[in-house]
Design a protein around this motif. Structure first.
Motif, mmCIF file in Angstrom:
data_model
loop_
_atom_site.group_PDB
_atom_site.id
_atom_site.type_symbol
_atom_site.label_atom_id
_atom_site.label_comp_id
_atom_site.label_asym_id
_atom_site.label_seq_id
_atom_site.Cartn_x
_atom_site.Cartn_y
_atom_site.Cartn_z
ATOM 1 N N HIS A 1 7.189 1.985 -11.880
ATOM 2 C CA HIS A 1 6.713 3.368 -11.815
ATOM 3 C C HIS A 1 6.327 3.929 -13.178
ATOM 4 C CE1 HIS A 1 7.540 4.394 -7.590
ATOM 5 N NE2 HIS A 1 8.591 3.607 -7.675
ATOM 6 N N ASN A 2 6.880 3.377 -14.244
ATOM 7 C CA ASN A 2 6.743 4.040 -15.543
ATOM 8 C C ASN A 2 6.140 3.193 -16.657
ATOM 9 O OD1 ASN A 2 8.295 6.823 -15.312
ATOM 10 N ND2 ASN A 2 9.496 5.319 -14.155
ATOM 11 N N CYS A 3 5.806 1.946 -16.360
ATOM 12 C CA CYS A 3 5.211 1.069 -17.366
ATOM 13 C C CYS A 3 3.869 0.549 -16.863
ATOM 14 C CB CYS A 3 6.139 -0.112 -17.664
ATOM 15 S SG CYS A 3 7.789 0.369 -18.245
ATOM 16 N N ASP A 4 2.990 0.235 -17.791
ATOM 17 C CA ASP A 4 1.665 -0.262 -17.420
ATOM 18 C C ASP A 4 1.671 -1.766 -17.155
ATOM 19 O OD1 ASP A 4 -0.210 2.197 -17.890
ATOM 20 O OD2 ASP A 4 1.176 2.147 -19.579
ATOM 21 N N GLU A 5 2.451 -2.479 -17.932
ATOM 22 C CA GLU A 5 2.663 -3.907 -17.690
ATOM 23 C C GLU A 5 4.167 -4.164 -17.696
ATOM 24 O OE1 GLU A 5 0.439 -6.715 -20.021
ATOM 25 O OE2 GLU A 5 -1.221 -5.305 -20.303
ATOM 26 N N PRO B 1 0.793 -1.242 0.000
ATOM 27 C CA PRO B 1 0.000 0.000 0.000
ATOM 28 C C PRO B 1 0.819 1.283 0.000
ATOM 29 C CG PRO B 1 -0.904 -1.585 1.557
ATOM 30 C CD PRO B 1 0.399 -2.146 1.097
ATOM 31 N N ALA B 2 2.090 1.226 0.420
ATOM 32 C CA ALA B 2 2.923 2.438 0.462
ATOM 33 C C ALA B 2 3.415 2.857 -0.918
ATOM 34 C CB ALA B 2 4.116 2.218 1.391
ATOM 35 N N PHE B 3 3.161 2.041 -1.950
ATOM 36 C CA PHE B 3 3.669 2.341 -3.287
ATOM 37 C C PHE B 3 2.990 3.575 -3.863
ATOM 38 C CE2 PHE B 3 3.652 1.785 -7.957
ATOM 39 C CZ PHE B 3 5.020 1.699 -8.167
ATOM 40 N N LYS B 4 3.799 4.492 -4.368
ATOM 41 C CA LYS B 4 3.314 5.694 -5.057
ATOM 42 C C LYS B 4 3.925 5.713 -6.451
ATOM 43 C CE LYS B 4 1.331 7.094 -1.250
ATOM 44 N NZ LYS B 4 -0.144 6.989 -1.084
ATOM 45 N N LYS B 5 3.074 5.740 -7.461
ATOM 46 C CA LYS B 5 3.581 5.586 -8.823
ATOM 47 C C LYS B 5 4.434 6.748 -9.340
ATOM 48 C CE LYS B 5 2.516 4.343 -13.554
ATOM 49 N NZ LYS B 5 1.518 3.976 -14.563
ATOM 50 N N PRO B 6 4.056 8.018 -9.146
ATOM 51 C CA PRO B 6 4.814 9.100 -9.785
ATOM 52 C C PRO B 6 6.290 9.110 -9.384
ATOM 53 C CG PRO B 6 2.736 9.915 -8.920
ATOM 54 C CD PRO B 6 2.914 8.528 -8.385
ATOM 55 N N ALA B 7 7.147 8.859 -10.338
ATOM 56 C CA ALA B 7 8.605 8.925 -10.157
ATOM 57 C C ALA B 7 9.211 8.934 -11.551
ATOM 58 C CB ALA B 7 9.120 7.749 -9.351
ATOM 59 N N PRO B 8 9.747 10.068 -12.004
ATOM 60 C CA PRO B 8 10.252 10.155 -13.381
ATOM 61 C C PRO B 8 11.368 9.150 -13.648
ATOM 62 C CG PRO B 8 10.995 12.032 -12.066
ATOM 63 C CD PRO B 8 9.981 11.303 -11.248
ATOM 64 N N MET B 9 11.344 8.592 -14.846
ATOM 65 C CA MET B 9 12.321 7.586 -15.240
ATOM 66 C C MET B 9 13.735 8.165 -15.279
ATOM 67 S SD MET B 9 12.172 5.153 -18.642
ATOM 68 C CE MET B 9 10.720 4.242 -18.146
ATOM 69 N N PHE B 10 13.854 9.371 -15.847
ATOM 70 C CA PHE B 10 15.158 10.003 -16.015
ATOM 71 C C PHE B 10 15.175 11.388 -15.368
ATOM 72 C CE2 PHE B 10 14.280 7.705 -20.146
ATOM 73 C CZ PHE B 10 14.934 6.539 -19.782
ATOM 74 N N LEU B 11 16.371 11.872 -15.056
ATOM 75 C CA LEU B 11 16.497 13.229 -14.536
ATOM 76 C C LEU B 11 16.256 14.227 -15.663
ATOM 77 C CD1 LEU B 11 19.645 13.086 -12.182
ATOM 78 C CD2 LEU B 11 17.232 12.651 -11.647
#
Length: 375
Positions: A312-316, A100-110
């Protein structure tokens, strides 16, 4: 005097009774207090035992009972999609269901706003970019590109596969299946040419660090992104040398020889968000934090870092080629060489066994799909 004697006797009796009542009341209060404390202690023990016995999460925050079944709310969302259709947000939804602590928004690259990433700004590499801000700014200003590319960035649903380098890939003939994924991630010096039948022919991005990068320029795929992952401050100096084609002054600090050039333009280079190393190490696997500094057994492998990035950045998310099994010491360690599994020695930086526990959770819960069934 004779009249006062009965009165005095009466008063003595009354006092005696009051004393008895006081002693009785006090002992009753004391008994009640002891009983209450004992009851509270027993209740606390019951609740404590209950938490141990009936707890639904492990110490990292993952569900203890894992299976591949869809929770009811996800069944409504994904149950009616046609077979083979990409499921938007699927891996992140299943990850949140078991963690439950997972948060999706996190950019792949700087990108140029990288200083706003507070979770990494206060850590040295590999868990952040502290002390390297000026070098990063100069590289990003030159690269001018910070995503996967126009076609992939505009996809409403992305299916990604992380390619491990394990010998388990040999003779599986998965190449055509692997090539169907939207994003194909390869690691370090794992070759493609000559192994297309088993590992596919396409590469979207190749994640590496100085010691892991190809030293022969003709080994790089033409249409792939070069993704840099830093594990120490010196690594950023190497990247600056590569981007600006500067002279690399000495190789002290690298544990093996490093490439002098990479046949990519700055626009084809990316810097992996170091948050994925931090999250994989401390939150997902539970490695020792060591005050946020690289230490013994607290660095995740690049494969696990890449999987974390994909969540964080892919749907599957799928994986292939992940397998370390010392029960088969004569099995090939990598698909592209003859080194055996027995060559694995205890790593100073990695904890392979704890990583495997984490990856097993993802596979058992259906968060990721393991095409080679090696996890």
């Amino acid at each position: 005097m004779s009249r006062m004697k009965p009165t005095r006797n009466l008063m003595l009796v009354v006092c005696f009774i009051l004393v008895l009542l006081f002693l009785y009341y006090s002992s009753w209060r004391l008994h009640l207090r002891i009983w209450w404390q004992k009851s509270q202690s027993e209740m606390d023990n019951v609740f404590t035992v209950g938490r141990v016995v009936d707890s639904v999460y492990d110490k990292q925050g993952f569900l203890l009972k894992l299976d591949g079944k869809l929770p009811q709310e996800l069944m409504y969302k994904y149950g009616n999609l046609s077979k083979g259709a990409c499921k938007p947000g699927y891996s992140a939804a299943k990850m949140t269901a078991i963690y439950p602590a997972f948060k999706k928004p996190a950019p792949m690259f700087l990108d140029r706003n990288f200083r706003r990433l507070t979770k990494t700004s206060n850590y040295l590499p590999p868990f952040g970019f502290k002390t390297q801000e000026r070098i990063i700014e100069s590289i990003l200003a030159t690269a001018k590109n910070y995503g996967l590319g126009y076609e992939l960035d505009r996809l409403s649903c992305k299916r990604c596969i992380i390619m491990g380098n394990g010998g388990i890939l040999s003779n599986k003939s998965l190449g055509s299946i692997i090539d169907k994924y939207d994003v194909i991630v390869r690691l370090n010096q794992a070759p493609v040419k000559g192994f297309e039948k088993d590992v596919g022919s396409k590469t979207t991005l190749r994640i590496t660090y100085p010691e892991g990068a190809f030293q022969k320029t003709d080994s790089y795929e033409k249409d792939s992104l070069f993704v840099f992952s830093a594990f120490k401050p010196l690594d950023f100096k190497w990247l600056r040398h590569i981007v600006f084609k500067e002279r690399l002054r000495g190789i002290e600090g690298f544990w093996k020889s490093v490439a002098n050039s990479v046949p990519k333009q700055p626009s084809e280079m990316r810097i992996l968000n170091p948050y994925f190393i931090q999250e994989a190490a401390f939150k997902f696997i539970g490695l020792p934090m060591n005050n946020g500094v690289m230490g013994k057994g607290n660095i995740p492998t690049l494969g696990t870092v890449a999987i974390t990035m994909a969540l964080h950045n892919c749907d599957e998310v799928a994986v292939a080629g992940f397998s370390y099994d010392l029960n088969y010491p004569h099995a090939p360690l990598h698909y592209y060489e003859k080194v055996k599994m027995s060559a694995i020695k205890e790593s100073w930086t990695h904890n392979i066994w704890k990583e495997k526990e984490f990856l097993k959770k993802l596979v058992m819960a259906g968060v990721i799909q393991d095409l080679t069934c090696g996890i």
